[in-house]
Motif scaffolding. Structure first.
Motif, short mmCIF file in Angstrom:
data_model
loop_
_atom_site.label_atom_id
_atom_site.label_comp_id
_atom_site.label_asym_id
_atom_site.label_seq_id
_atom_site.Cartn_x
_atom_site.Cartn_y
_atom_site.Cartn_z
N VAL A 49 3.97 7.85 -2.82
CA VAL A 49 2.87 9.24 -2.84
C VAL A 49 1.51 8.36 -2.96
O VAL A 49 0.45 8.65 -2.29
CB VAL A 49 2.85 9.94 -4.18
CG1 VAL A 49 1.59 10.87 -4.19
CG2 VAL A 49 4.19 10.81 -4.06
N LEU A 50 1.21 7.05 -3.66
CA LEU A 50 0.16 6.25 -3.84
C LEU A 50 -0.41 5.86 -2.25
O LEU A 50 -1.81 5.70 -2.05
CB LEU A 50 0.24 5.11 -4.66
CG LEU A 50 -0.84 4.36 -5.13
CD1 LEU A 50 -1.90 5.28 -5.77
CD2 LEU A 50 -0.64 2.98 -6.05
N LYS A 51 0.63 5.69 -1.52
CA LYS A 51 0.27 5.00 -0.14
C LYS A 51 -0.11 6.35 0.51
O LYS A 51 -1.21 6.09 1.47
CB LYS A 51 1.76 4.69 0.41
CG LYS A 51 1.43 4.09 1.99
CD LYS A 51 2.87 3.71 2.49
CE LYS A 51 2.64 2.95 4.00
NZ LYS A 51 3.86 2.50 4.53
N LEU A 52 0.01 7.45 0.25
CA LEU A 52 -0.42 8.85 1.28
C LEU A 52 -1.67 9.21 0.48
O LEU A 52 -2.60 9.61 1.20
CB LEU A 52 0.80 9.66 1.24
CG LEU A 52 1.89 9.49 1.93
CD1 LEU A 52 3.22 10.58 1.78
CD2 LEU A 52 1.82 8.96 3.26
N LYS A 53 -1.83 9.12 -0.93
CA LYS A 53 -2.87 9.66 -1.34
C LYS A 53 -3.48 8.44 -2.36
O LYS A 53 -2.92 8.36 -3.62
CB LYS A 53 -2.56 10.82 -2.32
CG LYS A 53 -3.70 11.59 -3.03
CD LYS A 53 -3.02 12.87 -3.62
CE LYS A 53 -4.25 13.63 -4.46
NZ LYS A 53 -4.94 12.90 -5.65
#
Length: 819
Positions: free
Chosen positions: A368-372
């Motif tokens: 999720v951190l990679k996407l957001k």
């Protein structure tokens, strides 16, 4: 007065040490003990008095020869003061004619070639004639006898008191004299020794001291000494008065200016910066920080205040420390995350075996951190028994994310200021440990492990759990307020990982803010894998051994796990492996022959007798004994519920140090049994004519919880019917008065405990089926599960139709009705 420091002799074994300790009891040297010609040692700048011990450094060749010769003989020499202290080699006319016979107590040869002797004065003497000058000075002498003094007459007592009073006054006026001199003075009772002791330490010329020595009568000697001491007192008083006047003439403003100028000169010489330069340095550092507007304004205000404070004031270092702390904090400074999920998975798998739920949660966070990119850090709480790898998992998470790692132990923290910091108005104020660790990490997005969050205590200094509410709330910690910092600090990017052994002691509101991830105990197979992949290589490295030095057989590892460590984690297992590795390390270090393969026999030899039995199940030959399953903070355990009947009046006894919940379970089980006695073919008279005793062994261990309801019911049904309980069966669940079986927690730990103990079948509430479905299939190998909704189903599975081999014979009588 008292210029010489007290002399200390270490490891002196001669009788002369007694004379040093108590010189007043020292005896004079008799004339017949003296040689016809006495060796004479000239001394400069001092006079030796009878009874007094002084050190003398001998440097002249003649004197060295004299001292060595005397030290090898009777150690007796004559000591005479030298008139001209500047003369290197004194002539006979330069010596006084009255001296002191002395005994050499100790001779020390120093590394620089000089010789030091410690001598003690004995008798005064007068020189008749000098006999020779080579190789050293000798003379014929006449001892001077000391007249017997009546120490009790008024004149003597008055003189002694006057001398002591004068010496005490000198001690007070001269701060350079050590206070030990007063103790030595108070312990002197002999007038003769008092006069000689004070004379030896008198701040006077050698000639004046020689006059005292040459005075024949001890009373006259003391009177002359008193005159010199009074002159010394007058000089000290005048000196003290002058210093006082000069001191008061300089006002405070001149003093401050003078001191500031001195400090400035010293700082320039040493290269230190003054306050102006320091503040300028701080302003340049502040320009590189990514401040919030509020923080920048607050810092400039503090720097302006720092310029107005006198550098010598007590507030200056406090303000300086505060500014430095603000500048040291990593405001909006972040490390770059590594979004390679495959690498992160490898790191987690390499460091920890199993723990799939935790690993998947970390990978989800990374994904999720990679996407957001602006995702807030989660608040994870790893909950489980000791030794399962909760704390070390935090370090692995930091390695997988390539973030900084900090750990804060909360065990025993009971002061709210340790979390939020002190206000600057307090003396010794400090920031809270949260910001201290952020400063240490030099990153605003580290992996922050809050260890033992369930051990936080509250007392009169505040509740640290309440202070943690803001820290661990993703909606609030972006504006975390530390009492010391006084400016909001952003903690929203920090990945907090809390660890706990129990959830019961965590504040409910604090528990609600965290995502609870349960880490259960390891199975036998998992422990073997952990030992092979992690524990054994680690212990070999810590003990300086190579992998080729020792091999562990699988049987040895299984033996260590089953017979010596009964735990959910692997902490005790690591200690036992360390013991086995040290056994090999000793053989390697001593170059002894040893078996490189550790077998189960080696384990038995090194670790001693087995601590735990392979199987704890005790069979079903006795009625009323049922195996239950319990959860503890260190993992699951099996326990036995025992029941027995004896002739009586229907009394109920419950023992085994049970808590209120277990006692209520026992009462509920007995009530249900009584209400359904007819269906179980139990004669109702048994409840009236036989006493019932329910016991849970290991009475020294407190036990409580809602897991033993059906276990107690089965035990009661077995004892009243004398039927066997199914072999190798364990159960857990709560009972109601309607006969319902309620679900309980800690299922995985209980299953692992049952498997370790040789249990083959487990009886559970039907609502616990969902807990079994979440457990990996390989954990459940060799186990059969029975799911029940009511106690009738429990008895169908747990109680056999066969009665025990030797059943009780109940003797029942009919109760007579009474009006």
């Amino acid at each position: 007065m008292f210029k010489a420091n007290p002399i200390q002799l270490v490891q002196e074994e001669s009788d002369d040490l007694i004379q040093l300790i108590n010189p007043e009891q020292d005896s004079d040297i008799k004339p017949e003990d003296l040689p016809e010609e006495l060796s004479i040692l000239p001394i400069k700048n001092t006079v030796l008095f009878p009874g007094v011990v002084i050190p003398i450094t001998v440097g002249r060749q003649k004197s060295i020869k004299l001292v060595k010769k005397a030290y090898q003989g009777n150690r007796i020499i004559g000591v005479i003061a030298q008139k001209n202290s500047q003369a290197e080699e004194p002539i006979i006319d330069d010596l006084y004619r009255t001296g002191t016979v002395a005994r050499i107590i100790k001779m020390l040869v120093l590394p620089d070639g000089n010789t030091t002797i410690i001598i003690q004065g004995k008798n005064r003497f007068t020189v008749k004639e000098f006999v020779q000058e080579e190789p050293y000075l000798t003379a014929r002498i006449a001892l001077q006898s000391e007249p017997i003094l009546n120490a009790n007459n008024k004149e003597s007592r008055a003189l002694v008191q006057s001398l002591k009073d004068a010496a005490t006054k000198i001690l007070k006026l001269n701060p350079e004299i050590p206070q030990e001199a007063q103790v030595a003075l108070d312990n002197i009772s002999s007038m003769s020794f008092l006069v000689h002791f004070l004379s030896s330490n008198l701040n006077a010329e050698v000639g004046d001291k020689q006059k005292i020595l040459e005075t024949q009568n001890i009373t006259d000697r003391g009177t002359l000494l008193l005159q010199y001491m009074l002159k010394d007192i007058q000089m000290l008083e005048i000196k003290h008065e002058i210093q006082k006047k000069v001191h008061t003439d300089i006002d405070q403003q001149q003093r401050d200016y003078f001191l500031r100028q001195q400090i400035k000169v010293l700082q320039d010489e040493l290269g230190y910066d003054g306050p102006d330069k320091e503040v300028e340095k701080f302003r340049r550092r502040a320009e590189t920080k990514q401040w919030t507007k509020q923080a920048a304004e607050h810092l400039n205000k503090e720097l302006d205040k720092l310029l107005r404070i006198n550098p010598m004031a007590a507030e200056y270092p406090v303000a300086m420390n505060y500014v430095e702390f603000m500048l040291d904090l990593p405001w909006a400074e972040y490390t770059e995350d590594d979004f390679d999920l495959k690498r992160a998975r490898k790191v987690l798998d390499h460091d920890h075996f199993g723990l799939e739920k935790v690993k998947n949660r970390i990978l989800e966070y990374l994904a999720v951190l990679k996407l957001k990119q602006d995702m807030k850090g989660p608040i994870l709480c790893l909950y489980g028994p000791p030794g399962v790898g909760k704390t070390s998992l935090g370090r692995s998470i930091a390695k997988a994310l390539q973030r900084k790692y900090v750990r804060m132990s909360l065990g025993g923290v009971h002061d709210e200021a340790e979390i939020r910091g002190h206000r600057k108005t307090y003396v010794g104020a400090m920031p809270g440990k949260i910001l201290q660790h952020i400063k240490k990490s030099q990153s605003s997005n580290p992996v922050f492990v809050l260890d033992e969050i369930d051990k936080v205590k509250a007392d009169f200094r505040g509740d640290p759990s309440s202070a943690l509410l803001e820290v661990l709330d993703p909606e609030q910690n972006s504006t975390f307020g530390d009492n010391y910092l006084e400016v909001d600090y952003d903690l929203s990017k920090v990945l907090f990982v809390a660890t706990a052994n129990s959830l019961d002691t965590i504040h409910p509101a604090l528990r609600d803010r965290m995502e609870i991830i349960e880490i259960t105990g390891y199975t036998q197979e998992e422990k073997v894998e952990i030992a092979v992949k992690h524990l054994i290589p680690k212990q070999l490295k810590e003990h300086g051994l190579r992998a080729s030095d020792v091999k562990f057989s699988k049987d040895a590892i299984n033996k260590t796990i089953n017979s010596y460590t009964r735990e959910s984690g692997v902490r005790s297992l690591e200690r036992k492996i360390g013991t086995l590795v040290r056994h090999i390390a000793k053989s390697v270090a001593m170059e002894e022959e040893y078996d490189k393969v550790i077998s189960d026999e080696t384990v038995r030899k090194v670790l001693g007798a087995e601590v735990f039995d392979e199987e704890l199940y005790q069979g079903n030959d006795i009625a009323g004994v049922v195996t239950g399953l319990a959860w503890t903070q260190v993992g699951g355990e099996i326990l036995f519920v025992e029941s027995s009947l004896s002739r009586g009046k229907g009394a109920l006894t419950i023992s085994g140090q049970l808590g209120d919940v277990m006692k209520e379970s026992a009462v509920a089980a007995l009530s249900y049994l009584k209400s359904n006695a007819e269906a179980l073919q139990i004669d109702y008279r048994l409840f009236q004519q036989y006493d019932l005793h329910i016991h849970v062994p290991a009475g020294a261990v407190p036990k409580d919880g809602p897991s033993a309801g059906i276990t107690m019911f089965t035990s009661l049904a077995s004892i009243y019917t004398q039927r066997k309980v199914k072999a190798k069966l364990a159960m857990t669940g709560e009972i109601t008065l309607r006969g319902k079986v309620l679900p309980v927690g800690g299922i995985k730990e209980k299953i692992l405990a049952a498997k370790r103990s040789g249990i083959k079948e487990i009886l559970l509430s039907a609502k616990n089926r969902r807990d079994i479905e979440e457990i990996e299939k390989n954990y459940l190998k060799g186990l059969t599960f029975h799911y029940v909704d009511n106690v009738e189903e429990v008895l169908k599975i747990a109680l056999l139709k066969d009665r025990i081999t030797v059943p009780m014979k109940f003797v029942l009588t009919d109760q007579k009705a009474t009006a």
